[in-house]
Design an enzyme around this catalytic site. Structure first.
Site, PDB file in Angstrom:
ATOM      1  N   ASP A 100      79.955  16.224  26.662  1.00 46.02           N
ATOM      2  CA  ASP A 100      80.945  15.707  25.713  1.00 46.02           C
ATOM      3  C   ASP A 100      81.948  16.738  25.190  1.00 46.02           C
ATOM      4  O   ASP A 100      82.917  16.380  24.515  1.00 46.02           O
ATOM      5  CB  ASP A 100      80.226  15.025  24.533  1.00 46.02           C
ATOM      6  CG  ASP A 100      79.200  15.942  23.840  1.00 46.02           C
ATOM      7  OD1 ASP A 100      79.461  17.156  23.723  1.00 46.02           O
ATOM      8  OD2 ASP A 100      78.141  15.438  23.421  1.00 46.02           O
ATOM      9  N   CYS A 127      91.911  12.992  46.887  1.00 43.67           N
ATOM     10  CA  CYS A 127      92.849  14.126  46.999  1.00 43.67           C
ATOM     11  C   CYS A 127      92.469  15.310  46.113  1.00 43.67           C
ATOM     12  O   CYS A 127      93.084  16.369  46.190  1.00 43.67           O
ATOM     13  CB  CYS A 127      94.277  13.670  46.677  1.00 43.67           C
ATOM     14  SG  CYS A 127      94.575  13.388  44.921  1.00 43.67           S
ATOM     15  N   HIS A 156      75.632  20.127  33.454  1.00 45.38           N
ATOM     16  CA  HIS A 156      75.807  18.772  33.997  1.00 45.38           C
ATOM     17  C   HIS A 156      77.270  18.348  34.037  1.00 45.38           C
ATOM     18  O   HIS A 156      77.582  17.160  34.110  1.00 45.38           O
ATOM     19  CB  HIS A 156      74.981  17.758  33.187  1.00 45.38           C
ATOM     20  CG  HIS A 156      73.492  17.940  33.364  1.00 45.38           C
ATOM     21  ND1 HIS A 156      72.566  17.367  32.536  1.00 45.38           N
ATOM     22  CD2 HIS A 156      72.773  18.619  34.290  1.00 45.38           C
ATOM     23  CE1 HIS A 156      71.331  17.690  32.936  1.00 45.38           C
ATOM     24  NE2 HIS A 156      71.437  18.460  33.992  1.00 45.38           N
ATOM     25  N   ASN A 193      74.851  18.532  27.799  1.00 46.40           N
ATOM     26  CA  ASN A 193      75.831  17.546  27.341  1.00 46.40           C
ATOM     27  C   ASN A 193      77.139  17.713  28.096  1.00 46.40           C
ATOM     28  O   ASN A 193      77.494  18.819  28.521  1.00 46.40           O
ATOM     29  CB  ASN A 193      76.074  17.685  25.842  1.00 46.40           C
ATOM     30  CG  ASN A 193      74.830  17.377  25.040  1.00 46.40           C
ATOM     31  OD1 ASN A 193      73.904  16.757  25.558  1.00 46.40           O
ATOM     32  ND2 ASN A 193      74.791  17.820  23.805  1.00 46.40           N
ATOM     33  N   GLU A 237      61.674  14.173  18.564  1.00 52.10           N
ATOM     34  CA  GLU A 237      60.398  13.685  19.100  1.00 52.10           C
ATOM     35  C   GLU A 237      59.701  14.814  19.853  1.00 52.10           C
ATOM     36  O   GLU A 237      60.330  15.802  20.210  1.00 52.10           O
ATOM     37  CB  GLU A 237      60.667  12.524  20.055  1.00 52.10           C
ATOM     38  CG  GLU A 237      61.137  11.259  19.347  1.00 52.10           C
ATOM     39  CD  GLU A 237      61.726  10.254  20.316  1.00 52.10           C
ATOM     40  OE1 GLU A 237      60.950   9.529  20.949  1.00 52.10           O
ATOM     41  OE2 GLU A 237      62.962  10.229  20.450  1.00 52.10           O
ATOM     42  N   ASN A 277      63.600  19.145  17.756  1.00 47.56           N
ATOM     43  CA  ASN A 277      63.840  17.847  18.379  1.00 47.56           C
ATOM     44  C   ASN A 277      63.259  16.733  17.516  1.00 47.56           C
ATOM     45  O   ASN A 277      62.309  16.953  16.773  1.00 47.56           O
ATOM     46  CB  ASN A 277      63.194  17.813  19.781  1.00 47.56           C
ATOM     47  CG  ASN A 277      63.841  16.775  20.674  1.00 47.56           C
ATOM     48  OD1 ASN A 277      65.058  16.789  20.850  1.00 47.56           O
ATOM     49  ND2 ASN A 277      63.060  15.863  21.232  1.00 47.56           N
ATOM     50  N   SER A 323      65.034  16.161  25.506  1.00 51.77           N
ATOM     51  CA  SER A 323      63.708  15.606  25.807  1.00 51.77           C
ATOM     52  C   SER A 323      62.955  16.519  26.774  1.00 51.77           C
ATOM     53  O   SER A 323      61.753  16.369  26.962  1.00 51.77           O
ATOM     54  CB  SER A 323      63.858  14.209  26.417  1.00 51.77           C
ATOM     55  OG  SER A 323      64.675  14.266  27.575  1.00 51.77           O
ATOM     56  N   CYS A 334      94.162   6.797  41.252  1.00 48.17           N
ATOM     57  CA  CYS A 334      94.703   8.150  41.174  1.00 48.17           C
ATOM     58  C   CYS A 334      96.222   8.101  41.056  1.00 48.17           C
ATOM     59  O   CYS A 334      96.887   7.394  41.818  1.00 48.17           O
ATOM     60  CB  CYS A 334      94.289   8.930  42.421  1.00 48.17           C
ATOM     61  SG  CYS A 334      95.048  10.567  42.525  1.00 48.17           S
TER      62      CYS A 334
HETATM   63  P1  NAD Z   1      67.826  12.837  26.331  1.00 49.44           P
HETATM   64  O1  NAD Z   1      68.660  11.678  25.970  1.00 49.44           O
HETATM   65  O2  NAD Z   1      66.887  12.736  27.478  1.00 49.44           O
HETATM   66  O3  NAD Z   1      66.926  13.291  25.072  1.00 49.44           O
HETATM   67  C1  NAD Z   1      67.481  13.472  23.827  1.00 49.44           C
HETATM   68  C2  NAD Z   1      66.403  13.975  22.869  1.00 49.44           C
HETATM   69  O4  NAD Z   1      67.024  14.217  21.616  1.00 49.44           O
HETATM   70  C3  NAD Z   1      65.262  12.986  22.628  1.00 49.44           C
HETATM   71  O5  NAD Z   1      64.021  13.627  22.827  1.00 49.44           O
HETATM   72  C4  NAD Z   1      65.436  12.581  21.153  1.00 49.44           C
HETATM   73  O6  NAD Z   1      64.201  12.434  20.490  1.00 49.44           O
HETATM   74  C5  NAD Z   1      66.182  13.754  20.582  1.00 49.44           C
HETATM   75  N1  NAD Z   1      67.061  13.439  19.447  1.00 49.44           N
HETATM   76  C6  NAD Z   1      67.742  12.303  19.171  1.00 49.44           C
HETATM   77  N2  NAD Z   1      68.481  12.445  18.074  1.00 49.44           N
HETATM   78  C7  NAD Z   1      68.274  13.705  17.616  1.00 49.44           C
HETATM   79  C8  NAD Z   1      68.759  14.457  16.520  1.00 49.44           C
HETATM   80  N3  NAD Z   1      69.645  13.941  15.652  1.00 49.44           N
HETATM   81  N4  NAD Z   1      68.334  15.737  16.367  1.00 49.44           N
HETATM   82  C9  NAD Z   1      67.439  16.289  17.239  1.00 49.44           C
HETATM   83  N5  NAD Z   1      66.938  15.611  18.298  1.00 49.44           N
HETATM   84  C10 NAD Z   1      67.359  14.343  18.493  1.00 49.44           C
HETATM   85  O7  NAD Z   1      68.822  14.024  26.501  1.00 49.44           O
HETATM   86  P2  NAD Z   1      68.796  15.279  27.405  1.00 49.44           P
HETATM   87  O8  NAD Z   1      67.474  15.955  27.341  1.00 49.44           O
HETATM   88  O9  NAD Z   1      70.021  15.993  27.047  1.00 49.44           O
HETATM   89  O10 NAD Z   1      68.947  14.774  28.926  1.00 49.44           O
HETATM   90  C11 NAD Z   1      69.577  13.590  29.308  1.00 49.44           C
HETATM   91  C12 NAD Z   1      70.801  13.694  30.183  1.00 49.44           C
HETATM   92  O11 NAD Z   1      71.751  12.839  29.632  1.00 49.44           O
HETATM   93  C13 NAD Z   1      71.450  15.004  30.252  1.00 49.44           C
HETATM   94  O12 NAD Z   1      71.484  15.278  31.587  1.00 49.44           O
HETATM   95  C14 NAD Z   1      72.883  14.830  29.746  1.00 49.44           C
HETATM   96  O13 NAD Z   1      73.758  15.277  30.741  1.00 49.44           O
HETATM   97  C15 NAD Z   1      73.076  13.374  29.602  1.00 49.44           C
HETATM   98  N6  NAD Z   1      73.653  12.886  28.337  1.00 49.44           N
HETATM   99  C16 NAD Z   1      74.664  13.559  27.720  1.00 49.44           C
HETATM  100  C17 NAD Z   1      75.175  13.082  26.503  1.00 49.44           C
HETATM  101  C18 NAD Z   1      76.277  13.849  25.835  1.00 49.44           C
HETATM  102  O14 NAD Z   1      77.024  14.561  26.480  1.00 49.44           O
HETATM  103  N7  NAD Z   1      76.389  13.760  24.500  1.00 49.44           N
HETATM  104  C19 NAD Z   1      74.676  11.921  25.941  1.00 49.44           C
HETATM  105  C20 NAD Z   1      73.652  11.239  26.618  1.00 49.44           C
HETATM  106  C21 NAD Z   1      73.145  11.741  27.814  1.00 49.44           C
HETATM  107 ZN    ZN Z   2      94.087  11.175  44.568  1.00 45.98          ZN
END
Ligand code: NAD
Ligand code: ZN
Length: 247
Positions: free
Chosen positions: A102, A128, A117, A100, A218, A216, A192, A149
């Site tokens: 965030d 710059c 990530h 994540n 799913e 998870n 996932s 910028c």
């Molecule tokens: P993904 O979106 O591919 O998969 C998310 C998984 O979480 C799914 O399998 C889903 O079934 C499961 N899920 C959904 N809600 C849930 C819950 N409440 N509790 C448990 N499981 C739950 O995410 P990923 O595997 O992190 O990879 C995707 C890419 O997307 C990453 O590289 C990430 O950098 C980026 N991403 C980040 C954010 C964030 O920072 N919050 C949000 C979206 C995507």
């Molecule tokens: Zn700049």
């Protein structure tokens, strides 16, 4: 009972490691990429979240990123983030490796967070190198598109996240794999497990003898290698695990 088994393993961990994905932040209101309600049902991420697309047309990138940024900046950690923070504080987890961007693990108070990530909390000028807080750039998006910028006027301000087509931060990745090799319990939450090389982290942990727990909503490709799979929402399951472990 699967949750009880998960609590037993985590409760007995000496070097537990967590890998988190977008699912952990879903209950904070940030949409995941994949899965039900995921963003990939609305956009083609390979297109809108790729470095080529950004370089071609930063305004188009920012038009999509603007809404996501507003949501992410307003989001607060949920019970799942807080439970992970508690597991670190009580010595069960040595670190959280997160996909994540965030910043919610840090907001929750987790100390050892490895972002493989990048982070969406800052934005960097590709001309710059100057960095600004995402919130400051976000505030300008209604006035100028693309945002420019503040220092050099350049038009390529990019969030410090890893876009498709960009290399991953090598130091963070190496640290994640080193921790995986030393871990005895590997806890994967809300991922996932189809994005590589992040999904290799639990595989390395397994190969080094760790027990794998997958929480998870799913099924994931690593479920069959796991000692325990708990299907459901991390914001409900993780606090239950913390309660079961106690103290
Ligand atoms: P993904 O979106 O591919 O998969 C998310 C998984 O979480 C799914 O399998 C889903 O079934 C499961 N899920 C959904 N809600 C849930 C819950 N409440 N509790 C448990 N499981 C739950 O995410 P990923 O595997 O992190 O990879 C995707 C890419 O997307 C990453 O590289 C990430 O950098 C980026 N991403 C980040 C954010 C964030 O920072 N919050 C949000 C979206 C995507
Ligand atoms: Zn700049």
């Amino acid at each position: 009972m699967t949750i009880r088994h998960a609590a037993q393993l985590i409760g007995g961990a000496r070097r537990g490691l967590a890998l988190t994905g977008a699912g952990v932040s879903a209950e904070s209101g940030i949409p995941t990429f994949r899965g039900v309600g995921g963003l990939w049902t609305q956009y083609d991420p390979i297109k809108v979240a790729s470095i080529d697309y950004f370089m071609e047309d930063p305004s188009a990138y920012w038009r999509v990123s603007k809404d996501r940024g507003r949501v992410a900046l307003a989001a607060r950690p949920n019970a799942g983030h807080h439970a992970l923070t508690a597991l670190e504080a009580s010595g069960r987890l040595i670190a959280i490796v997160t996909q994540n961007t965030d910043g919610l693990h840090q907001d929750s108070g987790s100390r050892s967070v490895i972002e493989v990530h990048g982070s969406s909390r800052t934005v960097q000028c590709l001309d710059c190198g100057n960095r600004e807080a995402r919130g400051d750039v976000q505030a300008r998006l209604d006035l100028e598109m693309p945002p420019r910028c503040k220092l050099c006027g350049g038009a390529f301000l990019k969030p410090t996240v890893v876009l498709f087509g960009e290399p991953l931060p090598q130091a963070a990745l190496q640290q994640a794999f080193a921790l995986a090799r030393e871990s005895d319990v590997m806890l994967v939450v809300g991922s996932s497990l189809v994005v590589y090389p992040a999904a290799d982290v639990p595989l390395v942990a397994l190969r080094s003898g760790a027990q794998l727990i997958v929480i998870n909503a799913e099924p994931t490709p690593l479920d069959e290698l796991a000692a325990v799979v708990v299907r459901g929402k991390s914001g409900e399951i993780l606090p239950e695990i913390v309660d079961l472990i106690g103290g």
